[in-house]
Motif scaffolding. Structure first.
Motif, PDB file in Angstrom:
ATOM      1  N   LYS A 232      -9.155  -0.569  -8.834  1.00 27.65           N
ATOM      2  CA  LYS A 232      -9.669   0.748  -8.476  1.00 27.65           C
ATOM      3  C   LYS A 232     -11.164   0.875  -8.808  1.00 27.65           C
ATOM      4  CE  LYS A 232      -8.378   5.524  -8.948  1.00 27.65           C
ATOM      5  NZ  LYS A 232      -7.350   6.437  -9.399  1.00 27.65           N
ATOM      6  N   TRP A 233     -11.545   0.450  -9.975  1.00 27.47           N
ATOM      7  CA  TRP A 233     -12.914   0.708 -10.437  1.00 27.47           C
ATOM      8  C   TRP A 233     -13.919  -0.376 -10.066  1.00 27.47           C
ATOM      9  CZ3 TRP A 233     -12.432   3.011 -16.090  1.00 27.47           C
ATOM     10  CH2 TRP A 233     -11.795   4.256 -16.006  1.00 27.47           C
ATOM     11  N   VAL A 234     -13.487  -1.626 -10.009  1.00 29.09           N
ATOM     12  CA  VAL A 234     -14.455  -2.691  -9.678  1.00 29.09           C
ATOM     13  C   VAL A 234     -14.376  -3.025  -8.188  1.00 29.09           C
ATOM     14  CG1 VAL A 234     -15.215  -5.050 -10.119  1.00 29.09           C
ATOM     15  CG2 VAL A 234     -14.333  -3.670 -12.007  1.00 29.09           C
ATOM     16  N   LEU A 235     -13.169  -3.310  -7.708  1.00 28.15           N
ATOM     17  CA  LEU A 235     -13.041  -3.634  -6.281  1.00 28.15           C
ATOM     18  C   LEU A 235     -13.127  -2.357  -5.442  1.00 28.15           C
ATOM     19  CD1 LEU A 235     -10.301  -6.426  -6.412  1.00 28.15           C
ATOM     20  CD2 LEU A 235     -12.783  -6.612  -6.641  1.00 28.15           C
ATOM     21  N   ASP A 236     -13.061  -1.231  -6.127  1.00 26.44           N
ATOM     22  CA  ASP A 236     -13.266   0.065  -5.479  1.00 26.44           C
ATOM     23  C   ASP A 236     -12.274   0.292  -4.328  1.00 26.44           C
ATOM     24  OD1 ASP A 236     -14.434   2.503  -5.080  1.00 26.44           O
ATOM     25  OD2 ASP A 236     -16.159   1.748  -3.952  1.00 26.44           O
ATOM     26  N   VAL A 237     -11.070  -0.229  -4.481  1.00 25.98           N
ATOM     27  CA  VAL A 237     -10.063  -0.049  -3.430  1.00 25.98           C
ATOM     28  C   VAL A 237      -9.540   1.383  -3.485  1.00 25.98           C
ATOM     29  CG1 VAL A 237      -7.784  -0.747  -2.595  1.00 25.98           C
ATOM     30  CG2 VAL A 237      -9.399  -2.480  -3.402  1.00 25.98           C
ATOM     31  N   GLN A 238      -9.623   2.034  -2.347  1.00 20.20           N
ATOM     32  CA  GLN A 238      -9.150   3.407  -2.251  1.00 20.20           C
ATOM     33  C   GLN A 238      -8.010   3.454  -1.260  1.00 20.20           C
ATOM     34  OE1 GLN A 238     -12.627   5.914  -1.490  1.00 20.20           O
ATOM     35  NE2 GLN A 238     -13.877   4.395  -2.529  1.00 20.20           N
ATOM     36  N   GLU A 239      -7.334   4.557  -1.294  1.00 18.44           N
ATOM     37  CA  GLU A 239      -6.141   4.759  -0.486  1.00 18.44           C
ATOM     38  C   GLU A 239      -6.289   4.302   0.975  1.00 18.44           C
ATOM     39  OE1 GLU A 239      -3.968   8.227  -1.069  1.00 18.44           O
ATOM     40  OE2 GLU A 239      -2.811   7.481   0.652  1.00 18.44           O
ATOM     41  N   ASP A 240      -7.420   4.610   1.609  1.00 20.67           N
ATOM     42  CA  ASP A 240      -7.545   4.305   3.041  1.00 20.67           C
ATOM     43  C   ASP A 240      -8.192   2.958   3.332  1.00 20.67           C
ATOM     44  OD1 ASP A 240      -6.311   6.631   3.706  1.00 20.67           O
ATOM     45  OD2 ASP A 240      -8.185   7.777   3.672  1.00 20.67           O
ATOM     46  N   ASP A 241      -8.407   2.176   2.299  1.00 21.55           N
ATOM     47  CA  ASP A 241      -9.065   0.893   2.527  1.00 21.55           C
ATOM     48  C   ASP A 241      -8.159  -0.108   3.225  1.00 21.55           C
ATOM     49  OD1 ASP A 241     -11.806   0.608   1.738  1.00 21.55           O
ATOM     50  OD2 ASP A 241     -11.160   1.218  -0.261  1.00 21.55           O
ATOM     51  N   ILE A 242      -8.801  -0.948   4.043  1.00 22.81           N
ATOM     52  CA  ILE A 242      -8.131  -2.118   4.594  1.00 22.81           C
ATOM     53  C   ILE A 242      -8.748  -3.271   3.810  1.00 22.81           C
ATOM     54  CG2 ILE A 242      -7.604  -3.451   6.668  1.00 22.81           C
ATOM     55  CD1 ILE A 242      -6.830  -0.642   7.193  1.00 22.81           C
ATOM     56  N   TYR A 243      -7.908  -3.929   3.025  1.00 22.36           N
ATOM     57  CA  TYR A 243      -8.407  -4.847   2.007  1.00 22.36           C
ATOM     58  C   TYR A 243      -8.064  -6.283   2.364  1.00 22.36           C
ATOM     59  CZ  TYR A 243      -8.172  -7.032  -2.681  1.00 22.36           C
ATOM     60  OH  TYR A 243      -8.292  -7.860  -3.772  1.00 22.36           O
ATOM     61  N   TRP A 244      -9.021  -7.182   2.109  1.00 29.65           N
ATOM     62  CA  TRP A 244      -8.758  -8.595   2.351  1.00 29.65           C
ATOM     63  C   TRP A 244      -9.232  -9.433   1.165  1.00 29.65           C
ATOM     64  CZ3 TRP A 244     -11.941 -12.388   5.818  1.00 29.65           C
ATOM     65  CH2 TRP A 244     -11.242 -13.602   5.939  1.00 29.65           C
ATOM     66  N   CYS A 245      -8.275 -10.066   0.500  1.00 29.17           N
ATOM     67  CA  CYS A 245      -8.595 -11.002  -0.574  1.00 29.17           C
ATOM     68  C   CYS A 245      -8.330 -12.377   0.010  1.00 29.17           C
ATOM     69  CB  CYS A 245      -7.682 -10.728  -1.770  1.00 29.17           C
ATOM     70  SG  CYS A 245      -7.742 -11.996  -3.043  1.00 29.17           S
ATOM     71  N   THR A 246      -9.331 -13.235   0.022  1.00 29.24           N
ATOM     72  CA  THR A 246      -9.180 -14.517   0.723  1.00 29.24           C
ATOM     73  C   THR A 246      -8.458 -15.575  -0.113  1.00 29.24           C
ATOM     74  OG1 THR A 246     -11.371 -15.241   0.005  1.00 29.24           O
ATOM     75  CG2 THR A 246     -11.249 -14.117   2.119  1.00 29.24           C
ATOM     76  N   ALA A 247      -8.154 -15.264  -1.371  1.00 27.22           N
ATOM     77  CA  ALA A 247      -7.562 -16.280  -2.260  1.00 27.22           C
ATOM     78  C   ALA A 247      -6.096 -16.564  -1.945  1.00 27.22           C
ATOM     79  CB  ALA A 247      -7.694 -15.832  -3.705  1.00 27.22           C
ATOM     80  N   ASP A 248      -5.673 -17.752  -2.279  1.00 27.11           N
ATOM     81  CA  ASP A 248      -4.280 -18.170  -2.108  1.00 27.11           C
ATOM     82  C   ASP A 248      -3.493 -17.778  -3.366  1.00 27.11           C
ATOM     83  OD1 ASP A 248      -2.774 -20.886  -0.540  1.00 27.11           O
ATOM     84  OD2 ASP A 248      -1.923 -19.994  -2.356  1.00 27.11           O
ATOM     85  N   PRO A 249      -2.320 -17.160  -3.210  1.00 29.24           N
ATOM     86  CA  PRO A 249      -1.551 -16.753  -4.392  1.00 29.24           C
ATOM     87  C   PRO A 249      -1.055 -17.913  -5.265  1.00 29.24           C
ATOM     88  CG  PRO A 249      -0.868 -15.485  -2.489  1.00 29.24           C
ATOM     89  CD  PRO A 249      -1.748 -16.590  -1.976  1.00 29.24           C
ATOM     90  N   GLY A 250      -1.368 -19.142  -4.878  1.00 29.30           N
ATOM     91  CA  GLY A 250      -1.108 -20.265  -5.775  1.00 29.30           C
ATOM     92  C   GLY A 250      -2.038 -20.210  -6.985  1.00 29.30           C
ATOM     93  N   TRP A 251      -3.094 -19.422  -6.866  1.00 28.90           N
ATOM     94  CA  TRP A 251      -4.076 -19.251  -7.946  1.00 28.90           C
ATOM     95  C   TRP A 251      -4.099 -17.786  -8.336  1.00 28.90           C
ATOM     96  CZ3 TRP A 251      -4.955 -24.126  -8.904  1.00 28.90           C
ATOM     97  CH2 TRP A 251      -5.002 -25.032  -7.839  1.00 28.90           C
TER      98      TRP A 251
END
Ligand code: WTA
Length: 567
Positions: A232-251
């Protein structure tokens, strides 16, 4: 300035109770990450909101609402329970970035089992070491990875079940194998969530050290508090955001912020199971109107290399906030992103063991390109003298990063390895094993790792693991593995090898050995170069001196070689 308040405001009177309150969690209550990321969001009236937008290798697409996420994860949980999986049993998720991986992790957590995500490009030996150490009971995988599991099954007496999510019905299942097609199974609407509490184990991530085999980093459900608040505070993700984290969940980035972060916020998360190409990435951002993008320096450097012209072909005006993690983010990359996207990538620093962002550039805070930023509210960080382990008061002086333990997402133990865990603490500080300096405004400037671990493109590779694997090759007598500089990946793996009599060090031999490591460990661990040498520098007692070989690669002073004779 950001809607979340300034860094100075947030750090004043900070307490983790803020996040606890927002999540409606009270000490002693049940806390289950799987439930918080799906059922709770539905309870908040967002059942029909899109949770996951997925694009596959062949252009396939899947969209899941929060209600779908709730039911599908229930279905995975119910399937595992029926197989006899008990709370705290380890269940490995060994899949490409397909929806079953994201859903599966929540399903495992819902029944109180421990999720063990592993990078699907791991070869059989990397897989074996981690499954054996964890005493894993079940593995969820795809048919394309099943042969790697079958190969090591005999050596893994605890591994009772292999669940294949895309099993070809015309083929025959082997004993212990289960075909589970989530898309052609009735979804479970009601699942009894196992009552997990703050200290109940949740995720076991494996990370590499300099010596010994990889360590299983044990996290607990309470980590959600840190993951929620930093999202919420660093990535600043808010309710209406469309978010993309490029990392693989293996990490760890791929779980803390590629699964948990966005889902516990009730945001829409995009996943692309396609390898890197600048064109494909920009197209993906444009198509889904991605607003928040969390990526890594190697990817950013590759995008820089692809050039600015290609960016003009796409409408990327949707991007609102960008962040990076995993390796040093050079100032050029920050300045470049500001120029081409109109926003700088904000550097964030943390590691598998810390479970969430520790030091970062906070939205609204003055950015100093090249600096990792400042500690997150609630995190006490310093640099310590390398001998006394006392905080260095002087600004600009390099020391070991130290964190005061006590944040919610701190690892609770290395799996079956209390001694190594204890060694990570000195004078009451947790040492992540990195060196940094702090300037007169409290900004941290990363210097390097304090060990021989190789960070290639944001992935940690243990020289020990590669050396051990090399020794299993019939041609190799001895080896030493170090990093060498690389424009895009910052560093890559290089091996020095002495061959057994009768073998010749030529291009063919090099390729054969490279391929051997790629298959056994992973493409990341594969040496990009093998140098055949008649002998390796050693101490009198026979210990290989990687330091000397590494200094040569980096064009550095070799330094004190007196230990060459004596160690
Ligand atoms: C390095 C990944 C410089 C560091 C989340 C750390 C970084 C290790 C940064 C953890 C950064 C991570 N700048 N170096 N912003 N972020 N690192 O466990 O050496 O895969 O200890 O976790 O990556 O890697 P891990």
């Amino acid at each position: 300035m950001s809607h979340i308040g300034s860094y100075e405001e947030r750090i004043k009177d900070f307490s983790w109770a803020i996040a606890e309150k927002e999540l409606d969690y009270k000490e002693g209550d049940m806390i289950n990450i799987g439930w918080y990321c799906s059922d709770r969001i539905c309870k908040m009236g967002k059942s029909s909101k899109l949770a996951l937008i997925w694009e596959g290798l062949m252009g396939q697409e899947r969209k899941l609402t929060y209600d779908d996420l709730r039911k599908t994860s229930n279905t995975v949980g119910a399937m595992l329970r029926k197989l006899g999986i008990k709370p705290e049993d380890r269940v490995c998720l060994f899949m490409d970035k397909i929806p079953e991986l994201y859903i599966g992790l929540l399903g495992v957590l819902k029944i109180g089992a421990i999720a063990q995500p592993l990078f699907s490009a791991f070869g059989d030996e990397s897989l074996f070491v981690r499954l054996e150490n964890a005493g894993t009971s079940a593995i969820i995988t795809q048919k394309k990875h099943a042969p790697k599991v079958r190969k090591i099954l005999d050596r893994l007496p605890n591994l009772k079940h292999m669940i294949i999510v895309d099993f070809d019905p015309s083929k025959e299942l082997q004993p212990g194998e289960v075909a589970f097609d989530l898309w052609n199974t009735p979804w479970v609407d009601e699942l009894e969530i196992h009552p997990t509490y703050a200290e109940s184990p949740s995720i076991l991530h494996y990370t590499s050290g300099t010596t010994g085999q990889p360590k299983g980093v044990k996290h607990v459900h309470y980590s959600l508090i840190s993951q929620y608040l930093t999202t919420k505070w660093v990535l600043d993700v808010q309710e209406d955001d469309i978010y993309w984290c490029t990392a693989d969940p293996g990490w760890v980035t791929g779980t803390s912020y590629g699964i948990i972060g966005a889902f516990c916020m009730g945001a829409t998360q995009c996943v692309m199971d396609v390898g890197f190409s600048a064109e494909a990435w920009y197209k993906f951002i444009e198509k889904h109107r991605i607003t928040m993008w969390y990526s890594a320096p190697t990817a950013i450097r590759s995008l820089m290399k692809a050039g600015d012209e290609i960016i003009k072909k796409y409408d990327l005006s949707c991007l609102r906030h960008l962040a990076s993690v995993g390796e040093p983010l050079n100032s050029e990359a920050v300045i470049w992103s500001e120029r081409v996207f109109g926003k700088p990538f904000l550097d964030t620093y943390w590691q598998t063991e810390t479970g969430s962002i520790m030091i970062s550039n906070y939205p609204g805070m003055k950015i100093k390109p090249g600096s990792m930023g400042k500690p997150f509210p609630g995190i006490t960080a310093c640099v310590l003298d390398t001998k006394t382990f006392l905080p260095i008061e002087e600004t600009g002086k390099i020391g070991l990063i130290g964190f005061k333990p006590g944040w919610p997402s701190m690892m609770r133990m290395y799996w079956n390895n209390e001694e190594t865990y204890k060694n990570k603490f000195k004078n009451g500080w947790y040492l992540p094993g990195d060196r940094s300096s702090i300037d007169n405004e409290g900004y941290f400037w990363f210097v390097g790792r304090d060990d021989d671990v190789i960070n290639t493109g944001g992935h940690l590779v243990s020289p020990f693991e590669v050396e051990s694997a090399l020794l299993e090759n019939e041609m190799v007598a001895e080896s030493a593995v170090v990093s060498k500089p690389d424009d895009i990946n910052m560093e890559v793996v290089k091996a020095f090898v002495t061959l057994k009599p009768g073998f010749e060090g030529n291009k063919d031999t090099e390729l054969m050995i490279m391929n051997f490591i790629r298959k056994k460990l992973s493409p990341l661990a594969m040496p990009q170069e093998i140098e055949f040498v008649p002998n390796l520098p050693k101490t009198r007692s026979g210990k290989i001196m990687r330091r000397i070989l590494k200094a040569k690669e980096w064009g550095e002073e070799i330094g004190d070689t007196s230990t060459l004779e004596d160690d």
